[in-house]
Design a protein around this motif. Structure first.
Motif, PDB file in Angstrom:
ATOM      1  N   HIS A  37      24.247  16.922   1.323  1.00 24.08           N
ATOM      2  CA  HIS A  37      25.676  17.075   1.100  1.00 24.08           C
ATOM      3  C   HIS A  37      26.484  16.431   2.218  1.00 24.08           C
ATOM      4  N   ALA A  38      26.016  16.645   3.437  1.00 21.91           N
ATOM      5  CA  ALA A  38      26.722  16.090   4.596  1.00 21.91           C
ATOM      6  C   ALA A  38      26.602  14.569   4.613  1.00 21.91           C
ATOM      7  N   PHE A  39      25.450  14.092   4.206  1.00 21.14           N
ATOM      8  CA  PHE A  39      25.153  12.662   4.383  1.00 21.14           C
ATOM      9  C   PHE A  39      25.681  11.811   3.240  1.00 21.14           C
ATOM     10  N   LEU A  40      25.428  12.212   2.028  1.00 19.92           N
ATOM     11  CA  LEU A  40      25.816  11.395   0.876  1.00 19.92           C
ATOM     12  C   LEU A  40      27.079  11.923   0.195  1.00 19.92           C
ATOM     13  N   GLY A  41      27.495  13.090   0.561  1.00 18.68           N
ATOM     14  CA  GLY A  41      28.668  13.669  -0.089  1.00 18.68           C
ATOM     15  C   GLY A  41      28.365  14.141  -1.499  1.00 18.68           C
ATOM     16  N   VAL A  42      27.123  14.342  -1.835  1.00 14.27           N
ATOM     17  CA  VAL A  42      26.756  14.791  -3.173  1.00 14.27           C
ATOM     18  C   VAL A  42      26.329  16.265  -3.075  1.00 14.27           C
ATOM     19  N   ASP A  43      26.936  17.039  -3.927  1.00 15.34           N
ATOM     20  CA  ASP A  43      26.569  18.461  -3.882  1.00 15.34           C
ATOM     21  C   ASP A  43      25.342  18.690  -4.759  1.00 15.34           C
ATOM     22  N   VAL A  44      24.224  18.989  -4.133  1.00 13.25           N
ATOM     23  CA  VAL A  44      22.996  19.179  -4.900  1.00 13.25           C
ATOM     24  C   VAL A  44      22.455  20.593  -4.701  1.00 13.25           C
ATOM     25  N   SER A  45      23.377  21.512  -4.445  1.00 12.34           N
ATOM     26  CA  SER A  45      22.903  22.862  -4.140  1.00 12.34           C
ATOM     27  C   SER A  45      22.230  23.503  -5.356  1.00 12.34           C
ATOM     28  N   GLU A  46      22.689  23.031  -6.547  1.00 11.64           N
ATOM     29  CA  GLU A  46      22.064  23.642  -7.727  1.00 11.64           C
ATOM     30  C   GLU A  46      20.815  22.857  -8.108  1.00 11.64           C
ATOM     31  N   VAL A  47      19.912  22.722  -7.123  1.00 13.46           N
ATOM     32  CA  VAL A  47      18.766  21.845  -7.308  1.00 13.46           C
ATOM     33  C   VAL A  47      17.810  22.318  -8.380  1.00 13.46           C
TER      34      VAL A  47
END
Lengths: 335, 304, 313
Positions: free
Chosen positions: A84-94
């Motif tokens: 999230h920090a690096f790519l700005g993509v929220d992948v918390s719902e992995v």
């Protein structure tokens, strides 16, 4: 130092072999062209750098796959935060990643392709300009056209040389990283999900080869100095990008979705790629956080307009190079 | 080796070939003419690179308009310019042209070394061609033209810029090719070179063929005009010659131009020399050199 | 020659090296009036010698005098030298007359004098009808001519011509040869280098042959040939019955070899050609043969040059 070591003359020996019907002449020309281009240190290091980037892309895919495997664990959360920090993509719902893996990968490759457009610009500027210009400068064309080589073979082979290099920095590394990604995530399921993505990657790469190759070839046939050609190539690629930006700012947004939005070659290629990837529909139909992917998409432009403009450029460029080569092949012996 | 029938070529308003009709038998043939005579255009038309405006021609009995590719499989061309591909070594270059001619990888590589041996490019063949000097480039270009073993080669100024030894090597290669049964069309500004290796010449100017024929017929020795190089008492010799009805036309520094009273009366000169007690350094029948023939042909054209 | 030979160019133990590469090695030579041919293989040192003569290069060792004066840094001498370089040195967009005019200006001419000089130089080289055209449209032969015009424009006393015939057609060669001859008759000294030995030979018999940076021979070609005692001379005789003559010749001790080269020709090899020239007419007359040619086969510049460069190489 004299012109001749001695007046030693071997007897001439005749050769009784067979000539083939020149079916593979183009291949010999492409191989020779690629090898010559690779003799240039800059070209070699660019190609190497890009291989490194492929490795990088594989790592990203690996991380995504890892997320999938580690779904729900503490480690998974940590990685998700990092992403999230690096790519700005929220992948918390992995945990849901397997469902929208294809979309995710498509977005990923779209980003990569966008970056690759810059590499294409560079590699073509390095490899393309010399193709015909150097033959013109060194008057090498009579060598080709005193042998059973047709102008068509000549143009095609020269075009294929650029195409090989464009492929080397676009769909070949993309395909490689896709395959690696599939191998890591494993399973027939993944194969089935990503097969069409592979095809789209090849198609988008080929369109870049066709357009970029044809344009640089035409430019190369116009001058005998490859430096001018390189400058012209950069100008043809970069100036319209600025032009498009100015147009976008001057005109209302809805008027730049048609022909007026098709000034820049790069944007056109990206529009066509977007359309090939079916990104817009995919995003609109999914319940993914759309704002995460807006970076990957351009302003909406009608793909048919973009494709037509590209086709027109390519056709014009190919016709121009062919006509120039035919002309040179005829005036090969100076009057 | 080739024949043309009423061949014409116009570039816009410039006429490069005017009604060229020729039938040339196989052999080593010189193509002479001043700049702009149409020599390069003729070669280009015969190679099928340039389409003739009017007229027909055939090379090795193949029609130039319909069997272009077959012709190019059987001819080689050494252009006037450098024509190298930068970045390639000598071997790579010849190999590549072999591939262009339609040879397989193995054939082409083997044959490349064979022809490089022939033109005596030794270790230099493994070096990039950019570092070659004029003579090596010319020999490399010859190797390139021979790689697919053609039956006919066109040479455009192959001795240009070479030093005397390099020229000699090139000329002996050309003669040897003639002996090996390969026809040669040699276009050159250096008349002595043409005289040395060619059996026949074609002289062109202003796009027209002025003369063509055997060199030895063009420069036949004159039956009664001779030049004598003499060391000794010239006055005595002149007197002796006069007694034998040999007239002296010109005299400078022991070199006398004479006219014999009739054919086969050279004996008179020898007798005169013996009687005068001098030394006969040379007795040369006056023959028109290729240069004189050439100049005369060009002058005739200017007058008409 | 009735006039006193004046040394036009004098080299006294001149050497020139470029870093470690030797260009000219301890050369002592005198080049006299008239036309002198400078011949040698590629890289023999011809261009170095020319460069030194024009004061473009400074000798590493030794002294070089042109027209009696040292040339290095001596504009007065240099203004009497005209030079035609081998390569292309052009401002391609200039017309022929602009090019020559510009160089005339460089040598200090101005106004009407300059215009006239330019016109005359262009006329001499037969370029009058092309002088108004840009040089980039010139053929190779025309470029050579305009380069020569440029060398002539300041009426120099010494002309240095580096391969002036390269790329010109036979007609051009003929005309340029005549031009050089007529200049020499008017008192201009000419040093001319060429790879085409027939052409140099047609212009002059005075030669300077160099190889590996050394003078291998200088002077008249025939004199040079005469001093080469280690080489038997070859004499070609064209006669109706060569075999009969050969049998007879083989018996003479001044003859070291006889070879029948054609049905009507034979080649005699001898260390003492003068004696052969003396006796040959008698021999032929006694045998009742009909001769149609007697000629020295290896006294041409080409043959001499070939012997010398092989020996030195």
């Amino acid at each position: 130092m004299t012109d001749a070591p001695a007046n030693r003359v071997h007897r001439y020996q005749r050769w009784d072999g067979e000539l083939n019907k020149n079916r593979w002449t183009w291949l010999a020309m492409v191989v020779a062209g690629v090898r010559l281009a690779l003799k240039d240190r800059k070209t070699r290091s660019l190609v190497t750098t890009i291989t490194m980037v492929v490795l990088g892309a594989c790592i990203v895919l690996y991380v995504l796959s890892l997320l999938e495997l580690l779904a729900g664990t503490e480690q998974g959360k940590a990685i998700a935060e990092f992403v999230h920090a690096f790519l700005g993509v929220d992948v918390s719902e992995v945990s849901r990643i397997a469902e929208f893996r294809e979309s995710l990968w498509r977005v990923f490759f779209l980003l990569i392709i966008k970056i690759e457009m810059f590499w294409v610009l560079l590699i073509v500027a390095l490899v393309g300009p010399r193709l015909i210009a150097s033959d013109l400068k060194h008057c090498a064309l009579p060598i080709y056209f005193a042998k059973p080589v047709t102008p068509l073979t000549y143009v095609t082979s020269k075009w294929l040389v650029v195409a090989v290099f464009i492929a080397l920095v676009t769909f070949i590394p993309n395909l490689l990283s896709l395959i690696v990604g599939v191998l890591i995530t494993g399973g027939l399921h993944t194969w089935a999900q990503t097969a069409s993505l592979g095809l789209d990657l090849v198609l988008s790469g080929l369109s870049v080869c066709l357009v970029g190759g044809a344009i640089v070839l035409a430019l190369s046939s116009l001058s005998s100095d490859h430096r001018y050609v390189a400058v012209a190539w950069l100008a043809v690629c970069l100036l319209p990008v600025f032009g498009q930006t100015i147009l976008n700012n001057l005109l209302p947004p809805e008027s730049t979705t048609g022909w007026l939005g098709c000034v820049s070659l790069r944007d056109n290629i990206m529009t066509v790629t977007d359309w090939l990837f079916g990104m817009r529909e995919a995003l609109e139909s999914s319940d993914l956080p759309a704002e995460a992917f807006t970076n990957a998409l351009l302003k909406p432009v009608k793909p048919i307009c973009a494709a037509t403009v590209l086709a027109a450029w390519t056709l014009a460029a190919l016709v121009l190079s062919y006509r120039r080569v035919v002309k040179f092949s005829q005036t090969a012996a100076n009057v | 080796m080739f024949s043309c029938n009423n061949l014409c070529k116009r570039y816009g308003r410039v006429t490069a070939l005017v009604d060229v009709t020729l039938a040339v038998e196989p052999g080593v043939v010189g193509l002479l003419g001043p700049n702009g005579a149409g020599k390069s255009t003729l070669i280009s038309v015969l190679l099928g690179q340039t389409r003739a405006t009017v007229g027909k021609a055939s090379v090795l009995k193949l029609d130039i308009s319909r069997q272009q590719r077959s012709i190019r499989r059987r001819v080689g061309f050494v252009p006037e310019n450098d024509c190298l591909i930068p970045g390639m070594t000598g071997t790579g270059y010849v190999y590549y042209t072999g591939r262009l001619a339609g040879m397989s990888h193995a054939d082409s590589m083997q044959r490349a070394h064979e022809v490089l041996d022939y033109v005596a490019l030794e270790e230099a063949r493994y070096r990039p061609t950019e570092g070659y000097y004029a003579g090596m480039k010319q020999r490399l270009k010859l190797a390139q033209a021979l790689v697919h073993d053609p039956d006919l080669i066109f040479l455009d100024e192959p001795t240009n810029g070479m030093d005397p030894q390099g020229r000699q090597t090139m000329l002996s290669l050309i003669s040897d090719l003639g002996n090996a049964g390969i026809s040669v069309l040699l276009s050159s500004h250096l008349l002595p070179d043409v005289q040395r290796v060619c059996e026949r010449v074609i002289i062109m100017a202003g796009g027209q063929v002025l003369t063509s024929g055997r060199i030895d017929e063009m420069s036949k020795p004159h039956p009664t005009l001779y030049t004598v190089d003499f060391a000794g008492d010239v006055a005595a010799l002149r007197q002796q010659l006069a007694e034998r009805k040999v007239s002296v036309l010109e005299h400078s520094n022991g070199r006398l131009s004479i006219e014999l009273p009739g054919e086969n009366s050279q004996t008179a000169v020898l007798e005169a020399v013996r009687a005068s007690g001098g030394k006969l350094h040379g007795l040369h029948p006056r023959r028109s050199s290729l240069e004189e023939t050439f100049m005369a042909a060009i002058q005739r054209q200017h007058q008409t | 020659m009735c006039e006193i030979e004046l040394a036009v160019i004098e080299l006294d133990k001149v050497s020139k090296w470029y870093g470690e590469v030797i260009g000219l090695n301890n050369v002592t030579a005198t080049i006299g009036a008239g036309i002198t041919g400078l011949v040698g293989p590629n890289g023999a040192g011809k261009s170095t010698l020319m460069g030194l003569t024009m004061g473009q290069l400074h000798p590493s060792k030794g002294v070089i005098r042109v027209l009696g004066q040292k040339v290095w840094n001596a504009p007065a001498v240099l203004s009497q030298i005209g030079y035609c370089p081998e390569g292309d040195v052009f401002w391609l967009n200039l017309t022929g007359s602009q090019f020559v005019g510009f160089l005339a200006k460089q040598s200090g001419m101005s106004g009407r004098k300059r215009r006239e000089a330019v016109q005359k130089a262009i006329e001499l080289t037969g370029m009058t009808s092309y002088a108004g055209r840009a040089i980039k449209g010139y053929s190779k032969g025309m470029r050579q001519r305009i380069k020569i015009a440029q060398a002539l424009v300041h009426s120099p006393r010494l002309l240095i011509l580096d391969e002036p015939f390269t790329g010109t057609d036979p007609v051009g060669r003929h005309e340029l040869g005549n031009l050089f001859r007529s200049l020499a008759e008017q008192g201009v000294d000419v040093l001319i280098s060429s790879h085409v030995l027939h052409e140099v030979e047609a212009l002059t018999s005075q030669m300077l042959m160099i190889d590996h940076g050394r003078i291998i021979a200088q002077g008249d070609v025939h004199t040079v040939r005469g001093t080469m005692h280690d080489r038997p001379h070859a004499i070609r005789v064209r006669v109706d019955q060569p075999r009969r003559l050969a049998i007879y010749l083989a018996g003479l001790d001044i003859i070291t070899g006889v070879k029948i080269t054609a049905p009507d020709a034979l080649m005699i090899e001898t260390p003492s050609p003068e004696q052969v020239y003396q006796q040959l007419p008698g021999l032929i007359l006694e045998k009742g043969l009909t001769v149609s040619e007697i000629a020295a086969a290896d006294e041409s510049l080409e043959a001499v040059f070939d012997y010398l460069t092989r020996r030195s190489g």
